[in-house]
Design a protein around this motif. Structure first.
Motif, short mmCIF file in Angstrom:
data_model
loop_
_atom_site.label_atom_id
_atom_site.label_comp_id
_atom_site.label_asym_id
_atom_site.label_seq_id
_atom_site.Cartn_x
_atom_site.Cartn_y
_atom_site.Cartn_z
N UNK A 104 0.85 -1.18 0.00
CA UNK A 104 0.00 0.00 0.00
C UNK A 104 0.90 1.24 0.00
N UNK A 105 0.64 2.16 -0.91
CA UNK A 105 1.46 3.37 -0.97
C UNK A 105 1.03 4.36 0.13
N UNK A 106 1.80 5.42 0.29
CA UNK A 106 1.56 6.39 1.35
C UNK A 106 0.18 7.01 1.22
N UNK A 107 -0.21 7.37 0.02
CA UNK A 107 -1.52 7.99 -0.19
C UNK A 107 -2.64 7.06 0.28
N UNK A 108 -2.57 5.80 -0.10
CA UNK A 108 -3.59 4.83 0.30
C UNK A 108 -3.59 4.61 1.81
N UNK A 117 -2.76 6.85 4.05
CA UNK A 117 -3.38 8.05 4.63
C UNK A 117 -4.91 7.95 4.54
N UNK A 118 -5.40 7.52 3.38
CA UNK A 118 -6.85 7.36 3.21
C UNK A 118 -7.38 6.33 4.19
N UNK A 119 -6.69 5.22 4.33
CA UNK A 119 -7.13 4.15 5.23
C UNK A 119 -7.17 4.63 6.68
N UNK A 120 -6.13 5.31 7.11
CA UNK A 120 -6.09 5.80 8.49
C UNK A 120 -7.14 6.90 8.68
N UNK A 121 -7.28 7.79 7.70
CA UNK A 121 -8.31 8.83 7.77
C UNK A 121 -9.70 8.21 7.88
N UNK A 122 -9.95 7.17 7.10
CA UNK A 122 -11.22 6.46 7.15
C UNK A 122 -11.46 5.89 8.55
N UNK A 123 -10.46 5.22 9.10
CA UNK A 123 -10.59 4.65 10.45
C UNK A 123 -10.88 5.74 11.48
N UNK A 124 -10.15 6.84 11.41
CA UNK A 124 -10.34 7.91 12.38
C UNK A 124 -11.72 8.55 12.26
N UNK A 125 -12.17 8.75 11.05
CA UNK A 125 -13.51 9.32 10.84
C UNK A 125 -14.55 8.39 11.45
N UNK A 157 -14.18 6.04 13.72
CA UNK A 157 -14.04 5.77 15.16
C UNK A 157 -14.30 7.02 16.00
N UNK A 158 -13.78 8.15 15.57
CA UNK A 158 -13.85 9.38 16.37
C UNK A 158 -14.82 10.41 15.83
N UNK A 159 -14.94 10.45 14.52
CA UNK A 159 -15.71 11.51 13.87
C UNK A 159 -14.76 12.39 13.08
N UNK A 160 -15.28 13.01 12.05
CA UNK A 160 -14.43 13.78 11.14
C UNK A 160 -13.78 14.98 11.81
N UNK A 161 -14.50 15.65 12.67
CA UNK A 161 -13.96 16.85 13.31
C UNK A 161 -13.14 16.55 14.56
N UNK A 162 -12.93 15.28 14.86
CA UNK A 162 -12.22 14.90 16.08
C UNK A 162 -10.82 14.34 15.81
N UNK A 163 -10.31 14.55 14.61
CA UNK A 163 -8.93 14.13 14.33
C UNK A 163 -8.27 15.18 13.46
N UNK A 164 -6.96 15.12 13.43
CA UNK A 164 -6.19 16.06 12.61
C UNK A 164 -5.15 15.29 11.81
N UNK A 219 -2.61 13.37 13.81
CA UNK A 219 -2.96 12.01 14.24
C UNK A 219 -2.51 10.99 13.20
N UNK A 220 -2.69 11.34 11.94
CA UNK A 220 -2.28 10.43 10.86
C UNK A 220 -0.76 10.38 10.77
N UNK A 221 -0.12 11.54 10.86
CA UNK A 221 1.34 11.57 10.73
C UNK A 221 2.01 10.78 11.85
N UNK A 222 1.45 10.84 13.05
CA UNK A 222 2.02 10.05 14.17
C UNK A 222 1.90 8.56 13.89
N UNK A 223 0.74 8.15 13.39
CA UNK A 223 0.54 6.72 13.13
C UNK A 223 1.45 6.22 12.01
#
Length: 183
Positions: free
Chosen positions: A1-5, A7-15, A17-24, A27-31
């Protein structure tokens, strides 16, 4: 999986699990153990990331519809509801349930993309219900679209409420949806 994919996967999980406005992006860069600038390279704004996540779910919906084409209508509904069950088991809720909460905070292009995904989901569910009713498998009095809306409303509400109550409440609601269709 490339970096873009990734990021999408982690963004999807965060949305989901937490909600769209509850992550930045941090959060993705740390993971991913990368700098925020690397995320901004692929997604200049959070809106562009959310659009990519919605597009991913459009593709998943189309694959789902292809995979269940040859099933009977009750099996299609069971498979449809199992998608929500699998998300709940992973501590997530559906993309529709998660993004609908933040709908009025989104840019117009995200609102439009979410509406299209929602309409595609409802249209498939409506036609599946119509098919089952025509076959005599489903028994309900309201219009097919209203029944689809009732099912979606129930399942989205159940995934939200079961975050606060118990996981088995979600399973019970899912079973009641199916039982209500065939009685």
């Amino acid at each position: 999986m490339n970096t873009r994919d990734k990021i999408i996967s982690i963004g999807d999980d965060l949305i989901r699990k937490r909600g769209c406005n509850a992550f930045s992006f941090s959060d993705i860069s740390k993971e991913l153990n990368i700098k925020n600038a690397s995320i901004h390279y692929h997604f200049p704004t959070k809106t562009t990331l959310v659009m990519a996540v919605i597009q991913k779910h459009h593709i998943l919906l189309e694959k789902f519809k292809q995979n269940v084409t040859d099933l009977d209508s009750i099996q299609k509904i069971i498979k449809f509801l199992s998608v929500y069950t699998m998300a709940k088991a992973d501590g997530k809720i559906s993309i529709l349930g998660s993004l609908a909460n933040d709908y009025f905070t989104f840019e117009p292009e995200v609102q439009t993309a979410l509406k299209i995904l929602t309409d595609n989901t409802l249209n498939w569910l409506t036609s599946t219900l119509k098919e089952g009713k025509k076959e005599g498998v489903f028994q309900y009095k309201m219009s097919d679209r209203n029944k689809a809306l009732m099912i979606i409303t129930n399942i989205l509400g159940a995934e939200q409420l079961s975050r606060v109550t118990y996981q088995h409440d979600f399973r019970n609601i899912k079973e009641n949806i199916i039982n209500n269709l065939i009685q």
